[in-house]
Design a protein around this motif. Structure first.
Motif, PDB file in Angstrom:
ATOM      1  N   TRP A  11       0.803  -1.262  -0.020  1.00 31.54           N
ATOM      2  CA  TRP A  11      -0.042   0.086   0.004  1.00 31.54           C
ATOM      3  C   TRP A  11       0.757   1.178   0.086  1.00 31.54           C
ATOM      4  CZ3 TRP A  11      -5.144  -0.224  -0.670  1.00 31.54           C
ATOM      5  CH2 TRP A  11      -6.153  -1.430  -0.423  1.00 31.54           C
ATOM      6  N   GLY A  28      -7.740  -0.148   3.313  1.00 34.21           N
ATOM      7  CA  GLY A  28      -7.646  -1.629   3.549  1.00 34.21           C
ATOM      8  C   GLY A  28      -7.904  -2.399   2.470  1.00 34.21           C
ATOM      9  N   THR A  29      -8.729  -1.972   1.819  1.00 31.43           N
ATOM     10  CA  THR A  29      -9.548  -2.865   0.603  1.00 31.43           C
ATOM     11  C   THR A  29      -9.597  -2.329  -0.784  1.00 31.43           C
ATOM     12  OG1 THR A  29     -11.021  -3.763   2.208  1.00 31.43           O
ATOM     13  CG2 THR A  29     -11.698  -4.054   0.138  1.00 31.43           C
TER      14      THR A  29
END
Length: 103
Positions: free
Chosen positions: A43, A61-62
């Motif tokens: 990320w 987070g997704t």
């Protein structure tokens, strides 16, 4: 190999649907969404790469959001920025999942 031709067609179709019956602004911030293929995705690395090219980023987070603008609101300009962002995120195993005009 990523299918940019289909992605471009989807972007133009989305623009057609978004602008149908409503007045779109001449410029706006556009938010591109990308989803991670793996749970152990880099990320920080992908966000750093996007920010280096002028995008503002956010992730939950997704889903990764890459914001740019305000830019001209027309399908060619949106596609140009979407293609650039896609080229950046693909090596990080993220996949395009659409775009929208920011509120």
């Amino acid at each position: 190999m990523h299918d940019y031709r289909t992605q471009r067609a989807d972007t133009f179709e989305t623009f057609r649907l978004v602008s149908k019956g409503v007045r779109v602004p001449p410029t706006a911030v556009v938010v591109f969404q990308f989803v991670a293929e793996d749970t152990d995705t880099d990320w920080k690395g992908v966000e750093k790469a996007l920010r280096a090219k002028g995008y503002k980023t956010y992730n939950d987070g997704t889903v990764l959001e890459a914001r740019v603008g305000p830019i001209a609101v027309n399908p060619e300009t949106i596609w140009d920025w979407e293609r650039r962002a896609t080229e950046i995120v693909l090596p990080f195993n993220f996949w395009p999942d659409g775009w929208e005009l920011a509120d």
